[in-house]
Enzyme design. Sequence first.
Site, PDB file in Angstrom:
ATOM      1  N   ARG A  51      -1.085   4.372  -1.559  1.00  0.00           N
ATOM      2  CA  ARG A  51       0.170   3.886  -2.134  1.00  0.00           C
ATOM      3  C   ARG A  51      -0.036   2.460  -2.589  1.00  0.00           C
ATOM      4  NH1 ARG A  51      -0.034   0.030   0.686  1.00  0.00           N
ATOM      5  NH2 ARG A  51       2.049  -0.543   0.039  1.00  0.00           N
ATOM      6  N   GLY A  52       0.969   1.928  -3.286  1.00  0.00           N
ATOM      7  CA  GLY A  52       0.817   0.645  -3.957  1.00  0.00           C
ATOM      8  C   GLY A  52       0.487   0.905  -5.414  1.00  0.00           C
ATOM      9  N   ALA A  53       1.279   0.371  -6.332  1.00  0.00           N
ATOM     10  CA  ALA A  53       1.148   0.729  -7.742  1.00  0.00           C
ATOM     11  C   ALA A  53      -0.265   0.528  -8.295  1.00  0.00           C
ATOM     12  CB  ALA A  53       2.169  -0.056  -8.570  1.00  0.00           C
ATOM     13  N   ARG A  94       3.836  10.540  -8.778  1.00  0.00           N
ATOM     14  CA  ARG A  94       4.841   9.538  -8.394  1.00  0.00           C
ATOM     15  C   ARG A  94       5.438   8.994  -9.685  1.00  0.00           C
ATOM     16  NH1 ARG A  94       4.222   6.381  -3.429  1.00  0.00           N
ATOM     17  NH2 ARG A  94       6.428   6.085  -3.808  1.00  0.00           N
ATOM     18  N   GLN A 204       5.756   0.278   5.974  1.00  0.00           N
ATOM     19  CA  GLN A 204       4.526  -0.309   5.433  1.00  0.00           C
ATOM     20  C   GLN A 204       4.332  -1.747   5.868  1.00  0.00           C
ATOM     21  OE1 GLN A 204       6.859   1.372   3.584  1.00  0.00           O
ATOM     22  NE2 GLN A 204       5.969   2.314   1.770  1.00  0.00           N
ATOM     23  N   ASP A 245       6.502  -2.079  -8.719  1.00  0.00           N
ATOM     24  CA  ASP A 245       5.977  -0.798  -9.181  1.00  0.00           C
ATOM     25  C   ASP A 245       6.222  -0.592 -10.673  1.00  0.00           C
ATOM     26  OD1 ASP A 245       5.157   1.296  -6.783  1.00  0.00           O
ATOM     27  OD2 ASP A 245       6.426  -0.357  -6.126  1.00  0.00           O
ATOM     28  N   ASN A 255      10.957  -2.070  -7.318  1.00  0.00           N
ATOM     29  CA  ASN A 255      10.038  -2.247  -6.196  1.00  0.00           C
ATOM     30  C   ASN A 255      10.592  -1.490  -4.993  1.00  0.00           C
ATOM     31  OD1 ASN A 255       7.594  -3.493  -5.163  1.00  0.00           O
ATOM     32  ND2 ASN A 255       8.924  -4.741  -3.878  1.00  0.00           N
ATOM     33  N   LYS A 256       9.846  -1.511  -3.910  1.00  0.00           N
ATOM     34  CA  LYS A 256      10.216  -0.773  -2.707  1.00  0.00           C
ATOM     35  C   LYS A 256      11.678  -1.025  -2.330  1.00  0.00           C
ATOM     36  CE  LYS A 256       9.735   1.593   1.045  1.00  0.00           C
ATOM     37  NZ  LYS A 256       9.601   3.063   0.976  1.00  0.00           N
TER      38      LYS A 256
END
Length: 353
Positions: A51-53, A94, A204, A245, A255-256
Amino acid sequence: MAWGLGLLKALKYKDKELFVLDQRLLPHRVEWLCCTDATCVAKVIREMAVRGAPAIGVAAAYGYLLAAHTAVVRGDDLTVATLGPAYRDLAEARPTAVNLVWALDRMVACLRSAEALEGGQRLRRLIGEAQSIEARDVEANLAMSQLGAGLLEPGSERNWVLTHCNTGALATAGQGTALGVVRDAWAAGRLEGVYVDETRPWLQGSRLTAWELQQEAIPYRLICDSAAASVLATGRVGWVIVGADRVAANGDVANKIGTYALAVLARHHGVKFMVVAPRSTIDRDCADGGAIEIEQRSAFEVSEIAGEPVAPEGADVYNPAFDVTPAGLIDALVTEAGVVRHPNRAGIARLFD
């Protein structure tokens, strides 16, 4: 297990295999998943083993490359049409992280440009392109980290920062975006420590960011997401620093989930708000945040923790993975191409001049 930064990587590609560090198991178990085809890569992206763009983009590039290897083994002609199903499977894994499609489109463009070459040469071009996407992210991380750290004033009484989710080496191919800024700022003596949001529902922050900071002996304090307002009210925090993201053409940022709330809180308490993201995260075809597709995820991510139920059976759950922070709440957008203060459409466009 203590890892130095040089060994801390989310992805490793070698000999037609992509090894993915399963981040769902960290920090208590370190296990690697081995993918040999695009279907596997799409699955680990969708299920958040990676995960993480930026890391998702790199993984997608290698997933496309694995699809090319599979086509060659089958004896298929290596063309964009042949790899179309793999492209779609990876692209749909995603929907919010724009780096994923950006990397895939670079791989497609590379293959199209090599149409006049024989199959082996086309494959070598794709190998080089995937490696270039990974190397570009490493270089971008270093540039962003230096630029962002330079915004923190040395000697300030507000010498703590607050961050959300995980934006370090685990989320990228390099040392990180927002957490990369933290690393460089700490090395330069510009901050005393980091408040780390736990970041529900996947935790996270508590599982990954705290772990990364601990590996490098950077002082941190883990907090519940709901404690952020009280922390900002203390006057110790000078900046909230987050990743992204997707960044829209007008500077709105996805973003998250929880990032928007932090931006509102930061503005109320006079704390500056920094977004750190490579240019590959900027979607110039997306007019504003209202056009960003927000991924909706399983109810179990909220109603359970580590597989253990915490809510009544059958609880109705709303679980968006991201939210959108309006550009007006952002003090600085840091990219490898430069810093945009108070981002807007013109400032975003200048990054691509």
